[in-house]
Design an enzyme around this catalytic site. Structure first.
Site, PDB file in Angstrom:
ATOM      1  N   SER A 126     -33.206  53.812 -19.060  1.00  0.00           N
ATOM      2  CA  SER A 126     -34.274  52.728 -20.041  1.00  0.00           C
ATOM      3  C   SER A 126     -33.555  53.284 -21.616  1.00  0.00           C
ATOM      4  CB  SER A 126     -35.614  53.467 -19.916  1.00  0.00           C
ATOM      5  OG  SER A 126     -35.743  54.997 -20.129  1.00  0.00           O
TER       6      SER A 126
ATOM      7  N   ASP B  38     -43.487  55.081 -26.598  1.00  0.00           N
ATOM      8  CA  ASP B  38     -44.485  55.697 -25.651  1.00  0.00           C
ATOM      9  C   ASP B  38     -44.302  57.028 -25.046  1.00  0.00           C
ATOM     10  OD1 ASP B  38     -42.335  55.504 -23.679  1.00  0.00           O
ATOM     11  OD2 ASP B  38     -42.599  53.597 -22.758  1.00  0.00           O
TER      12      ASP B  38
ATOM     13  N   HIS C 290     -40.117  57.272 -24.765  1.00  0.00           N
ATOM     14  CA  HIS C 290     -39.282  56.670 -25.434  1.00  0.00           C
ATOM     15  C   HIS C 290     -39.088  56.658 -26.931  1.00  0.00           C
ATOM     16  CE1 HIS C 290     -39.571  54.816 -21.203  1.00  0.00           C
ATOM     17  NE2 HIS C 290     -38.129  55.172 -21.213  1.00  0.00           N
TER      18      HIS C 290
END
Ligand SMILES: *[C@@H]1O[C@H](CO)[C@@H](O)[C@H](O)[C@H]1NC(C)=O
Ligand SMILES: *[C@@H]1O[C@H](CO)[C@@H](O)[C@H](O)[C@H]1NC(C)=O
Ligand SMILES: *[C@@H]1O[C@H](CO)[C@@H](O)[C@H](O)[C@H]1NC(C)=O
Ligand SMILES: *[C@@H]1O[C@H](CO)[C@@H](O)[C@H](O)[C@H]1NC(C)=O
Ligand SMILES: *[C@@H]1O[C@H](CO)[C@@H](O)[C@H](O)[C@H]1NC(C)=O
Ligand SMILES: *[C@@H]1O[C@H](CO)[C@@H](O)[C@H](O)[C@H]1NC(C)=O
Length: 365
Positions: free
Chosen positions: A39, A327, A330
């Site tokens: 991610s 978040d 991240h």
């Protein structure tokens, strides 16, 4: 040692010294960027696979800062790879999956949120690293058909391969500590590194030569892990395994450089760069490094950002640029920009033996 052998030996030593201490400097145009991993690098791959919202970021407020709409990137704006592409004078690199045959522009992004180096990491929900390599092979074939094998060979050889992988492989065993009774942390890390090594060799076999590899970050200090320690401190176990991973990774990269003719790399010490900002946020222009900007519960550590992952309520900060974490796991766009600048033209204390600016310029041998 006879004289001819000695000559060859000396030549090899000098040649390898030359390659590893002298970072190339000629300017180059049209160097492609191929992006792999998890991610940290996913620019929308998971929008195109059958997965759940846990592995997606294609809903608001993701993307709000820069794109103004959600793209699938796990941040409020751009990722490190977007800034690196910009510094290299490339366009934003598109996800590979939706790419049409004539859409190849400056590279391809294979990265998938949740992916690991082990095939069984979130199997069925992500595109694992080995499959990402298969996709590179597919792309190489398509390019050969389109532009011929000479040009394709050059694009592949001069391209930069930027990889972020590992964190997700460690989540499951850290959450089920019983696993480390049957296998030591060191052996588990060895498995992950072994899989990474075969993928690096796989890319090399396709023709890739220039690798930019991210170490694993200090993820024990991400909000999601602070929640688990209950008192808000970092997870020592998670940080310990990150460091084991990074030591093993740097040693395998140095080894590959000696084993594979023309193999060239930049290793980004994401752990150190991240921990600096987590420890001294104000030094880097941040106000908050413990709590996420978007999520719920203490430290906004529950990954409910966007309200699409089973829980509707979540809270969102007004100024994501004041946060290291957007978040629970991240970085914010601002943090990503800082990391990308370090990768691009940082010193050997964070990116070594070459930085990415030098890696892009490198002629290839
Ligand atoms: C590297 O590039 C810079 C500017 O492009 C140039 O001034 C410098 O002389 C180069 N160094 C070497 C060792 O070629
Ligand atoms: C997607 O995955 C779900 C659950 O894993 C499954 O029920 C569904 O049939 C899949 N859809 C497609 C189009 O493959
Ligand atoms: C990577 O790890 C998995 C175990 O999850 C293993 O089955 C697989 O063969 C490995 N792949 C490579 C390329 O080493
Ligand atoms: C927080 O809890 C962990 C155990 O989960 C412990 O090791 C650590 O010392 C505690 N830290 C503080 C500041 O209380
Ligand atoms: C956060 O998640 C934990 C575990 O999933 C849950 O027990 C808790 O109620 C959640 N807190 C909030 C505020 O959503
Ligand atoms: C490093 O690169 C970034 C992005 O191109 C640029 O803004 C910055 O000024 C550069 N820093 C140095 C010291 O060259």
């Amino acid at each position: 040692m006879s004289t001819p052998t000695l000559h060859i030996f000396l030549f090899t030593v000098l040649a390898s010294l030359f390659v590893s201490t002298f970072c190339d400097n000629q300017s180059r145009k049209d160097v492609a960027l191929f992006i792999f991993g998890d991610s940290i690098n996913d620019a929308g791959t998971n929008n195109y696979i059958n997965t759940t919202a846990n592995f997606r970021a294609n809903f608001p407020p993701y993307g709000e800062t820069f794109f103004r709409y959600p793209t699938g990137r796990f941040s409020d704006g751009r990722l490190m790879v977007d800034f690196v592409a910009e510094y290299a004078n490339l366009p934003l690199i598109s996800p590979y999956l939706p790419m049409k045959d004539d859409e190849f522009m400056g590279g391809a992004n294979f990265a998938s949120g949740g992916a690991g180096a082990l095939v069984d990491t979130y199997e069925g929900f992500v595109v694992d690293l080995k499959t990402q390599l298969q996709q590179l092979k597919q792309l190489e074939k398509k390019l050969r058909k389109e532009m011929g094998s000479e040009k394709t060979k050059r694009i592949i050889k001069e391209g930069v391969y930027l990889i972020s992988i590992g964190t997700n492989d460690y989540t499951k065993p850290l959450l089920n500590p019983a696993l480390f009774q049957s296998i030591s942390m060191e052996d588990y890390v060895g498995m992950v590194i072994g899989n990474i090594t075969s993928v690096l060799k796989g890319i090399y076999k396709v023709g890739g030569r220039k690798f930019a590899m991210l170490g694993v970050g200090q993820f024990g200090c991400a909000p999601s892990w602070r929640r688990l320690t209950r008192n808000g401190s970092c997870s020592g176990e998670a940080n310990k395994i990150s460091q084991l991973h990074n030591v093993a990774l740097t040693s395998i990269l140095a080894k590959l450089e000696t084993q594979l003719q023309g193999f060239k790399y930049s290793y980004f010490d994401f752990y150190t760069s991240g921990s600096e900002r987590i420890q001294y946020p104000s030094k880097y222009g941040f106000k908050e490094a413990k709590s996420a900007c978007c999520g719920s519960g203490p430290y906004r550590a529950n990954s409910t950002c966007g309200g699409q992952r089973g829980v509707k309520e979540y809270s969102l900060c007004r100024h994501p640029e004041k946060y290291v974490f957007f978040d629970s796991g991240h970085p914010s766009e601002r943090a990503n920009r800082q990391f990308a600048q370090l990768m691009w033209n940082g010193s050997a204390s964070v990116i070594r033996p070459c930085n990415m600016k030098e890696l892009f310029k490198h002629e290839g041998t």
